[in-house]
Design an enzyme around this catalytic site. Structure first.
Site, short mmCIF file in Angstrom:
data_model
loop_
_atom_site.label_atom_id
_atom_site.label_comp_id
_atom_site.label_asym_id
_atom_site.label_seq_id
_atom_site.Cartn_x
_atom_site.Cartn_y
_atom_site.Cartn_z
N ASP A 259 40.42 17.76 8.50
CA ASP A 259 40.64 19.13 9.00
C ASP A 259 42.10 19.55 8.97
OD1 ASP A 259 41.23 17.50 11.11
OD2 ASP A 259 40.23 18.75 12.62
N ASP B 219 36.63 9.50 9.54
CA ASP B 219 36.32 9.82 10.94
C ASP B 219 35.05 10.65 11.15
OD1 ASP B 219 38.49 8.44 11.77
OD2 ASP B 219 39.72 10.17 12.31
N ARG C 278 40.89 8.57 16.24
CA ARG C 278 41.85 9.01 17.25
C ARG C 278 41.21 10.01 18.20
NH1 ARG C 278 46.71 11.04 14.20
NH2 ARG C 278 47.00 8.90 13.55
N THR D 66 37.26 12.10 5.02
CA THR D 66 37.91 11.35 6.09
C THR D 66 36.90 10.36 6.65
OG1 THR D 66 38.69 11.42 8.39
CG2 THR D 66 37.48 13.35 7.63
O1 F6P Z 1 42.08 9.08 8.52
C1 F6P Z 1 41.63 9.03 9.81
C2 F6P Z 1 42.36 7.94 10.57
O2 F6P Z 1 42.12 6.68 9.98
C3 F6P Z 1 42.07 7.90 12.04
O3 F6P Z 1 40.88 7.23 12.36
C4 F6P Z 1 43.29 7.23 12.58
O4 F6P Z 1 43.47 7.59 13.92
C5 F6P Z 1 44.38 7.81 11.73
O5 F6P Z 1 43.75 8.18 10.50
C6 F6P Z 1 45.51 6.89 11.43
O6 F6P Z 1 46.45 7.61 10.69
P1 F6P Z 1 47.72 7.02 9.91
O7 F6P Z 1 47.25 6.64 8.54
O8 F6P Z 1 48.65 8.15 9.84
O9 F6P Z 1 48.19 5.85 10.68
#
Ligand code: F6P
Length: 320
Positions: free
Chosen positions: A103, A127, A171, A125
């Site tokens: 998003d 998520d 998250r 994603t």
């Molecule tokens: O892409 C989603 C996600 O994996 C979430 O589950 C997680 O909180 C976040 O990205 C972690 O992000 P980054 O890659 O910026 O550490």
């Protein structure tokens, strides 16, 4: 439309490559040119753009990650940066862009659309947390990865008659936790959308299990809940059971996509090109009632749904 661009943005997700491949192959099928944009919006800002041919996406379908590379671009929130990106895209002859991401990436796509660059969004994603769609590319692979890891952890947890807390990604979303937790028969699943009660949701389940001589207690916790270390200490002290903590982390974002992710990504990638070709722009593709559909980007992003689905209720009933 004769030339389109494609980019992947935000956290990578297994199946992104399959989506890019479908975009490229469908565009070439219709005689359109495709420009690959590297590192998400960063590539658009700095002109890291190259022409893609059918052969450039060979041998990518089964690979995790995104070969176009990805980034989270904070600077893309600035209006003048978006204007510059549109100028760069036009300089490269790009008339419409397919954005594959979550998003946050769609908000960037909406900004592009508002500055006169037609866009189509494909939800990618792990998520599965974008309310307008029931499914986002990468979710099934991530859940299967988490499930396999939890099954293995359960073996050693049982042998040692322990409790294991397993933190999965998410998250703001408990989607992975709920599906992986149900798939592995976790005794408790904690998600950010629903506050939990230690006595009712954890202690009760552990005590009921003890009565039935259970040899393991698996608690799956979504990243957004936080406080896992404190929770482990509390369970150990209050329930008197040795408790370990595992954070699955980035393991869940990699790996070869499942068939579901490959097929969904292929369908969505192809549909994105067809929409641009038909002149239906500024739309995001999703799944509703198990069918593919598309909706205006502004309208789609306004849809809110903070309920983590019926799975939370199911988990309460059967995870005992
Ligand atoms: O892409 C989603 C996600 O994996 C979430 O589950 C997680 O909180 C976040 O990205 C972690 O992000 P980054 O890659 O910026 O550490």
């Amino acid at each position: 439309m004769k030339t389109i661009g494609v980019l992947t943005s935000g956290g990578d997700a297994p199946g992104m490559n399959a989506a890019v491949r479908a975009v490229v192959r469908t565009a070439r099928y219709y005689g359109m040119k495709v420009k690959g944009i590297r590192r998400g919006y960063k590539g658009l800002i700095y002109g890291d753009i190259f022409e893609m041919e059918t052969g450039d996406v060979s041998n990518t379908l089964q690979r995790g990650g995104t070969f176009l590379l990805t980034a989270r671009s904070a600077e893309f929130k600035e209006k003048d940066v978006v204007e510059q990106a549109v100028k760069t895209a036009k300089y490269f002859g790009i008339e419409g862009i397919v954005v594959i991401g979550g998003d946050g990436s769609f908000r960037g796509a909406k900004d592009l659309a508002e500055q006169g660059m037609p866009v189509i969004g494909i939800p990618g994603t792990i998520d599965n947390d974008i309310p307008y769609t029931e499914y986002t590319i990468g979710f099934d692979t991530a859940v299967n990865t988490a499930m396999e890891a939890i099954d293995k952890i359960r073996d050693t947890t049982s042998s040692h008659e322990r409790c294991n807390i397993i933190q999965v990604m998410g998250r703001n979303s408990g989607a992975i936790a709920l599906s992986a937790g149900i798939a592995t028969g976790a005794e408790a699943i904690l998600v950010p959308e629903i506050p939990y009660d230690f006595e009712e949701d954890i202690l009760r389940s552990i005590n009921l299990g003890k009565v039935r001589n259970k040899t393991h207690f698996i608690i799956v916790v979504a990243e957004g809940v936080g406080g896992c270390e404190e929770l482990a200490t509390k369970i150990q002290e209050v329930a008197g059971i040795e408790t370990k903590l595992n954070t699955l982390g980035y393991l869940q974002r990699g790996g070869s996509p499942t068939a579901q992710d490959r097929v969904t990504a292929s369908k969505m990638g192809s549909r994105a090109v067809e929409l641009l070709r038909e002149g239906k722009t500024n739309r995001i593709i999703g799944i509703k009632n198990n069918d593919m559909y598309d909706i205006d980007i502004t309208e789609g992003l306004e849809i809110k749904n903070n309920e983590p689905s019926d799975l939370a209720r199911l988990a309460k009933i059967i995870s005992i």
